[in-house]
Motif scaffolding. Sequence first.
Motif, PDB file in Angstrom:
ATOM      1  N   UNK A  56       0.834  -1.208   0.000  1.00 13.11           N
ATOM      2  CA  UNK A  56       0.000   0.000   0.000  1.00 13.11           C
ATOM      3  C   UNK A  56       0.867   1.255   0.000  1.00 13.11           C
ATOM      4  N   UNK A  57       1.930   1.259   0.781  1.00 17.54           N
ATOM      5  CA  UNK A  57       2.826   2.419   0.793  1.00 17.54           C
ATOM      6  C   UNK A  57       3.491   2.596  -0.574  1.00 17.54           C
ATOM      7  N   UNK A  58       3.874   1.503  -1.206  1.00 23.53           N
ATOM      8  CA  UNK A  58       4.453   1.578  -2.559  1.00 23.53           C
ATOM      9  C   UNK A  58       3.424   2.120  -3.552  1.00 23.53           C
ATOM     10  N   UNK A  59       2.176   1.677  -3.431  1.00 25.58           N
ATOM     11  CA  UNK A  59       1.109   2.160  -4.305  1.00 25.58           C
ATOM     12  C   UNK A  59       0.959   3.673  -4.192  1.00 25.58           C
ATOM     13  N   UNK A  60       0.928   4.143  -2.970  1.00 24.21           N
ATOM     14  CA  UNK A  60       0.685   5.567  -2.734  1.00 24.21           C
ATOM     15  C   UNK A  60       1.847   6.436  -3.192  1.00 24.21           C
ATOM     16  N   UNK A  71       3.824   5.565  -5.778  1.00 26.21           N
ATOM     17  CA  UNK A  71       3.871   5.429  -7.236  1.00 26.21           C
ATOM     18  C   UNK A  71       2.705   6.132  -7.932  1.00 26.21           C
ATOM     19  N   UNK A  72       1.498   5.933  -7.449  1.00 24.50           N
ATOM     20  CA  UNK A  72       0.302   6.435  -8.128  1.00 24.50           C
ATOM     21  C   UNK A  72      -0.674   7.006  -7.108  1.00 24.50           C
ATOM     22  N   UNK A  73      -0.351   8.123  -6.489  1.00 26.91           N
ATOM     23  CA  UNK A  73      -1.195   8.637  -5.408  1.00 26.91           C
ATOM     24  C   UNK A  73      -2.631   8.931  -5.828  1.00 26.91           C
ATOM     25  N   UNK A  74      -2.870   9.293  -7.080  1.00 27.86           N
ATOM     26  CA  UNK A  74      -4.228   9.637  -7.499  1.00 27.86           C
ATOM     27  C   UNK A  74      -5.138   8.419  -7.598  1.00 27.86           C
ATOM     28  N   UNK A  75      -4.580   7.233  -7.577  1.00 24.46           N
ATOM     29  CA  UNK A  75      -5.382   6.032  -7.786  1.00 24.46           C
ATOM     30  C   UNK A  75      -6.003   5.490  -6.501  1.00 24.46           C
ATOM     31  N   UNK A  76      -5.700   6.097  -5.390  1.00 20.07           N
ATOM     32  CA  UNK A  76      -6.157   5.552  -4.116  1.00 20.07           C
ATOM     33  C   UNK A  76      -6.785   6.648  -3.267  1.00 20.07           C
ATOM     34  N   UNK A  77      -7.628   6.256  -2.363  1.00 23.18           N
ATOM     35  CA  UNK A  77      -8.417   7.213  -1.581  1.00 23.18           C
ATOM     36  C   UNK A  77      -7.779   7.576  -0.246  1.00 23.18           C
ATOM     37  N   UNK A  78      -6.469   7.523  -0.168  1.00 17.77           N
ATOM     38  CA  UNK A  78      -5.792   7.978   1.039  1.00 17.77           C
ATOM     39  C   UNK A  78      -4.418   8.488   0.654  1.00 17.77           C
TER      40      UNK A  78
END
Length: 168
Positions: A20-24, A26-33
């Motif tokens: 989840x930290x890697x996701x945020x 890499x692509x912060x706009x794709x997640x709701x936090x």
Amino acid sequence: MEHRIERIGPGGWERMREVRLAQLLDTPMAFMETYETALGHGEDEWRARVERVSAAGSVGFAAVAPDGRWVGTMISFTPVPDEALLVGVWVDPAYRGRGLGVTDGLLDAVLDWAREEAGAHRLLLRVHEDNPRATAFYRRRGFALTGESEPYELDPTGLLLEMALPLD
């Protein structure tokens, strides 16, 4: 690159946090936090997230590298009968690309679950309007825009576009 697709189950909270930290990042706009919010969550929150994707009416799949790292995720749940919603979609940049098969493998696992276990007749998702790579992937896999949209929670000037795929 080698990988396997596995169902996320109890005990995966540390890998859930890591991805989840890697996701945020890499692509912060794709997640709701935000990254900062996620960084502040304790072990109980991460354990609860894993439990939610393991509960009835929900599923999470991870693409796992040979070293055990999660290099992709897709999560789905059934908010209403007959429909499944796809969320938590991300693939590590090193594992992206049609030739590697990670994204397709994850989606195939979700589609099998939605049809066979959830009994869904339609798979929905919301994609940020400024994420053309994701939108192109979903179109290639048969999703179509529904015409529905909603403001992006973290920046209401952006839109989340709804896409749907019939499963019958």
